[in-house]
Write a protein that holds these residues in place. Structure first.
Motif, short mmCIF file in Angstrom:
data_model
loop_
_atom_site.label_atom_id
_atom_site.label_comp_id
_atom_site.label_asym_id
_atom_site.label_seq_id
_atom_site.Cartn_x
_atom_site.Cartn_y
_atom_site.Cartn_z
N LEU A 186 40.45 33.21 42.47
CA LEU A 186 40.02 34.61 42.40
C LEU A 186 39.56 35.09 43.77
O LEU A 186 39.88 36.20 44.19
N ARG A 187 38.82 34.26 44.49
CA ARG A 187 38.38 34.62 45.85
C ARG A 187 39.59 34.80 46.77
O ARG A 187 39.62 35.69 47.62
N ARG A 188 40.59 33.95 46.61
CA ARG A 188 41.79 34.06 47.45
C ARG A 188 42.57 35.33 47.12
O ARG A 188 43.10 35.99 48.03
N VAL A 189 42.66 35.66 45.85
CA VAL A 189 43.33 36.91 45.45
C VAL A 189 42.63 38.09 46.09
O VAL A 189 43.26 38.97 46.66
N ARG A 190 41.32 38.08 46.03
CA ARG A 190 40.55 39.17 46.64
C ARG A 190 40.82 39.25 48.15
O ARG A 190 40.94 40.33 48.71
N GLY A 191 40.96 38.11 48.78
CA GLY A 191 41.21 38.08 50.22
C GLY A 191 42.56 38.63 50.61
O GLY A 191 42.68 39.29 51.65
N VAL A 192 43.59 38.42 49.81
CA VAL A 192 44.92 38.92 50.18
C VAL A 192 45.04 40.42 49.95
O VAL A 192 45.94 41.05 50.51
N HIS A 193 44.16 40.99 49.17
CA HIS A 193 44.25 42.42 48.90
C HIS A 193 43.80 43.27 50.07
O HIS A 193 44.28 44.39 50.24
N ARG A 194 42.89 42.77 50.84
CA ARG A 194 42.32 43.55 51.95
C ARG A 194 41.89 44.92 51.43
O ARG A 194 41.01 45.02 50.64
N ARG A 195 42.59 45.95 51.83
CA ARG A 195 42.21 47.31 51.41
C ARG A 195 43.20 47.92 50.43
O ARG A 195 43.18 49.12 50.20
N HIS A 196 44.06 47.11 49.87
CA HIS A 196 45.02 47.62 48.89
C HIS A 196 44.38 47.68 47.51
O HIS A 196 43.52 46.86 47.18
N PRO A 197 44.80 48.61 46.68
CA PRO A 197 44.22 48.72 45.34
C PRO A 197 44.72 47.62 44.41
O PRO A 197 45.78 47.03 44.63
N GLY A 198 43.97 47.39 43.38
CA GLY A 198 44.34 46.41 42.37
C GLY A 198 43.22 46.32 41.34
O GLY A 198 42.15 46.90 41.54
N TRP A 199 43.49 45.64 40.27
CA TRP A 199 42.51 45.49 39.20
C TRP A 199 42.41 44.02 38.82
O TRP A 199 43.34 43.26 39.02
N ILE A 200 41.27 43.67 38.22
CA ILE A 200 41.07 42.33 37.67
C ILE A 200 40.67 42.54 36.22
O ILE A 200 39.81 43.37 35.91
N ASP A 201 41.28 41.78 35.33
CA ASP A 201 41.00 41.90 33.90
C ASP A 201 40.80 40.51 33.31
O ASP A 201 41.28 39.52 33.85
N ALA A 202 40.11 40.47 32.21
CA ALA A 202 39.88 39.22 31.47
C ALA A 202 40.30 39.44 30.02
O ALA A 202 39.47 39.49 29.11
N PRO A 203 41.61 39.59 29.77
CA PRO A 203 42.06 39.94 28.42
C PRO A 203 41.87 38.86 27.38
O PRO A 203 41.93 39.14 26.19
N PHE A 204 41.64 37.63 27.81
CA PHE A 204 41.49 36.52 26.87
C PHE A 204 40.03 36.11 26.69
O PHE A 204 39.75 35.09 26.09
N ILE A 210 31.42 46.25 47.44
CA ILE A 210 31.93 46.76 48.71
C ILE A 210 31.69 45.78 49.84
O ILE A 210 32.50 45.64 50.73
N THR A 211 30.60 45.05 49.80
CA THR A 211 30.32 44.09 50.86
C THR A 211 31.17 42.86 50.68
O THR A 211 31.76 42.63 49.63
N ALA A 212 31.24 42.05 51.71
CA ALA A 212 32.09 40.85 51.70
C ALA A 212 31.41 39.74 50.91
O ALA A 212 30.77 38.87 51.47
N CYS A 213 31.56 39.77 49.62
CA CYS A 213 31.04 38.69 48.80
C CYS A 213 32.20 37.80 48.39
O CYS A 213 33.34 38.06 48.74
N CYS A 214 31.92 36.83 47.61
CA CYS A 214 32.95 35.90 47.11
C CYS A 214 33.67 35.19 48.24
O CYS A 214 34.84 34.88 48.15
N ALA A 215 33.00 34.96 49.32
CA ALA A 215 33.63 34.24 50.44
C ALA A 215 33.88 32.79 50.05
O ALA A 215 33.10 32.21 49.32
N PRO A 216 34.98 32.20 50.53
CA PRO A 216 35.29 30.81 50.16
C PRO A 216 34.28 29.83 50.69
O PRO A 216 33.53 30.03 51.55
#
Length: 100
Positions: free
Chosen positions: A57-75, A94-100
């Motif tokens: 999840l942290r890596r996914v957040r990192g590749v997004h940079r400033r592009h839009p996207g959503w995270i869901d937990a459907p299960f 907004i701040t840089a959290c979830c750093a590896p």
């Protein structure tokens, strides 16, 4: 911001992240993925803090940079929702959290 041309549903898994990461920048800018957390049946809210998918999840957040996207937990199970809400709140701040 213009609306995305395409909204793929992708799992929070390494293969999906790498595929998204390898897209040309102009294509990345035209899509807004909906990332789905994997099911964690029987996992207690306390155990979610160290769930196997947290690192990805942290890596996914990192590749997004400033592009839009959503995270869901459907299960998600009902008992897991408060813990997942806190995890997602940290990773969407907004701040840089979830750093590896």
């Amino acid at each position: 911001m213009s609306e995305p041309l395409y909204v793929p549903v992708l799992p929070v898994r390494q293969h999906a992240r790498i595929a998204y990461e390898r897209l040309r920048p102009d294509i990345q800018a035209a899509i807004a993925p909906l990332w789905n957390l994997p099911p964690s049946p029987g996992t207690t809210p306390e155990q979610l803090d160290s769930a196997h998918w947290q690192k990805e999840l942290r890596r996914v957040r990192g590749v997004h940079r400033r592009h839009p996207g959503w995270i869901d937990a459907p299960f998600a199970e009902a008992a897991q929702i408060p813990a997942l809400s806190a995890i997602l709140d940290e990773c969407t701040a907004i701040t840089a959290c979830c750093a590896p």
